[in-house]
Design a protein around this motif. Structure first.
Motif, short mmCIF file in Angstrom:
data_model
loop_
_atom_site.label_atom_id
_atom_site.label_comp_id
_atom_site.label_asym_id
_atom_site.label_seq_id
_atom_site.Cartn_x
_atom_site.Cartn_y
_atom_site.Cartn_z
N ALA A 1 0.81 -1.22 0.00
CA ALA A 1 0.00 0.00 0.00
C ALA A 1 0.85 1.27 0.00
O ALA A 1 0.56 2.21 -0.74
CB ALA A 1 -0.95 0.00 1.19
N ASP A 2 1.89 1.29 0.82
CA ASP A 2 2.71 2.51 0.92
C ASP A 2 3.38 2.83 -0.41
O ASP A 2 3.39 3.99 -0.83
CB ASP A 2 3.76 2.37 2.02
CG ASP A 2 3.15 2.37 3.41
OD1 ASP A 2 2.00 2.85 3.56
OD2 ASP A 2 3.81 1.87 4.35
N LEU A 3 3.92 1.83 -1.08
CA LEU A 3 4.55 2.04 -2.38
C LEU A 3 3.56 2.61 -3.38
O LEU A 3 3.85 3.59 -4.07
CB LEU A 3 5.13 0.72 -2.91
CG LEU A 3 5.58 0.75 -4.37
CD1 LEU A 3 6.82 1.61 -4.53
CD2 LEU A 3 5.82 -0.66 -4.89
N ILE A 4 2.38 2.02 -3.45
CA ILE A 4 1.38 2.47 -4.42
C ILE A 4 0.92 3.89 -4.10
O ILE A 4 0.87 4.75 -4.99
CB ILE A 4 0.18 1.50 -4.45
CG1 ILE A 4 0.64 0.15 -5.03
CG2 ILE A 4 -0.97 2.06 -5.28
CD1 ILE A 4 -0.38 -0.93 -4.90
N LYS A 5 0.61 4.14 -2.85
CA LYS A 5 0.11 5.48 -2.47
C LYS A 5 1.19 6.55 -2.65
O LYS A 5 0.90 7.65 -3.12
CB LYS A 5 -0.43 5.46 -1.05
CG LYS A 5 -1.74 4.68 -0.95
CD LYS A 5 -2.45 4.88 0.36
CE LYS A 5 -1.97 3.92 1.39
NZ LYS A 5 -2.71 3.97 2.66
N GLU A 6 2.43 6.25 -2.31
CA GLU A 6 3.51 7.22 -2.49
C GLU A 6 3.75 7.51 -3.97
O GLU A 6 3.96 8.66 -4.35
CB GLU A 6 4.81 6.69 -1.85
CG GLU A 6 4.79 6.72 -0.34
CD GLU A 6 5.96 5.95 0.28
OE1 GLU A 6 6.93 5.60 -0.44
OE2 GLU A 6 5.89 5.68 1.49
N THR A 7 3.72 6.47 -4.80
CA THR A 7 3.90 6.66 -6.24
C THR A 7 2.76 7.48 -6.82
O THR A 7 2.99 8.43 -7.59
CB THR A 7 3.97 5.29 -6.96
OG1 THR A 7 5.02 4.51 -6.37
CG2 THR A 7 4.25 5.46 -8.44
N LEU A 8 1.55 7.15 -6.45
CA LEU A 8 0.37 7.87 -6.92
C LEU A 8 0.43 9.35 -6.51
O LEU A 8 0.19 10.25 -7.33
CB LEU A 8 -0.89 7.20 -6.36
CG LEU A 8 -2.24 7.71 -6.82
CD1 LEU A 8 -2.39 7.60 -8.32
CD2 LEU A 8 -3.35 6.91 -6.13
N LYS A 9 0.79 9.59 -5.28
CA LYS A 9 0.86 10.97 -4.78
C LYS A 9 1.98 11.75 -5.47
O LYS A 9 1.80 12.91 -5.86
CB LYS A 9 1.09 10.96 -3.27
CG LYS A 9 1.11 12.34 -2.66
CD LYS A 9 1.25 12.28 -1.16
CE LYS A 9 1.23 13.69 -0.59
NZ LYS A 9 1.26 13.68 0.87
N ALA A 10 3.13 11.11 -5.66
CA ALA A 10 4.28 11.79 -6.26
C ALA A 10 4.02 12.20 -7.70
O ALA A 10 4.37 13.30 -8.12
CB ALA A 10 5.52 10.91 -6.18
N GLU A 11 3.41 11.32 -8.48
CA GLU A 11 3.26 11.66 -9.90
C GLU A 11 2.00 12.44 -10.23
O GLU A 11 1.91 13.03 -11.29
CB GLU A 11 3.37 10.41 -10.77
CG GLU A 11 2.23 9.47 -10.77
CD GLU A 11 2.41 8.32 -11.75
OE1 GLU A 11 3.30 8.37 -12.61
OE2 GLU A 11 1.64 7.36 -11.63
N THR A 12 1.00 12.45 -9.32
CA THR A 12 -0.22 13.22 -9.58
C THR A 12 -0.28 14.52 -8.80
O THR A 12 -1.01 15.43 -9.17
CB THR A 12 -1.49 12.41 -9.23
OG1 THR A 12 -1.48 12.11 -7.84
CG2 THR A 12 -1.60 11.16 -10.08
#
Length: 190
Positions: free
Chosen positions: A68-79
């Protein structure tokens, strides 16, 4: 603008800060053709039973929770989305992963029908995969929108080729990496 192109790479930028988040190779037509060809020829996923595909999607959901942390961090960083918006998109995808195997088990099961005058014959409807599903990912919801469509196509036995948005390619790539590590069947989801 949340990306730029240099040396045959897409450089993904955080739209809030314009800091570089990651880089993705731009595929040439030869690599795209190879991807489509391998997806067309790949039959291992399609040959699995619906029940087995449902079990694998449940296993995938558990891996998504663990990462979850990887997905949420990636999503937040690129959007550049706020934490609440990231959570809503992640949770929407997770809930769909929880419910779609149950729905598919009912909706795609063999349906027996009345054979009419042929009393000594059995009639039924069998749902079969159609082949390859193409999914084009939007930039504004790079997790929920394309992944819900992809999971539905996969659970129905189709192979999926996804084209992520050039503005937000990192989230689908992170999910693809989790799929490959947890499920295998790399050719089924490209």
């Amino acid at each position: 603008m949340s990306m730029r192109i240099e040396n045959n790479e897409i450089i993904v930028l955080n739209p809030s800060s314009l800091n570089e988040v990651g880089r993705v190779e731009i595929l040439d037509s030869e690599k795209i053709d190879s991807c489509l060809k391998s997806s067309r020829e790949y039959g291992a996923w399609t040959s699995l039973s619906l029940r087995h595909r449902c079990r694998l999607v449940n296993k995938f959901r558990k891996a998504i929770v663990r990462k979850a942390d990887l997905i949420k961090e990636t999503l937040k960083a690129e959007t550049g989305k706020k934490d609440f918006d990231v959570f809503v998109e992640y949770f929407t995808f997770l809930e769909h992963l929880r419910h779609i195997p149950k729905i598919a088990t009912k909706a795609l099961k063999r349906e027996y029908r009345n054979s009419g005058l042929m009393k000594n014959k059995k009639s039924y409807v069998v749902y079969e995969p159609l082949g390859i599903a193409g999914v084009i990912s939007p930039w504004n919801y790079p997790l929920a929108t394309p992944m819900i469509s992809s999971i539905e196509a996969l659970i129905a036995g189709n192979n999926v080729v996804m084209k992520p948005s050039e503005h937000t390619p990192l989230t689908p790539l992170a999910v693809k990496k989790i799929w490959d590590e947890c499920i295998g069947y790399e050719e089924a989801f490209q």
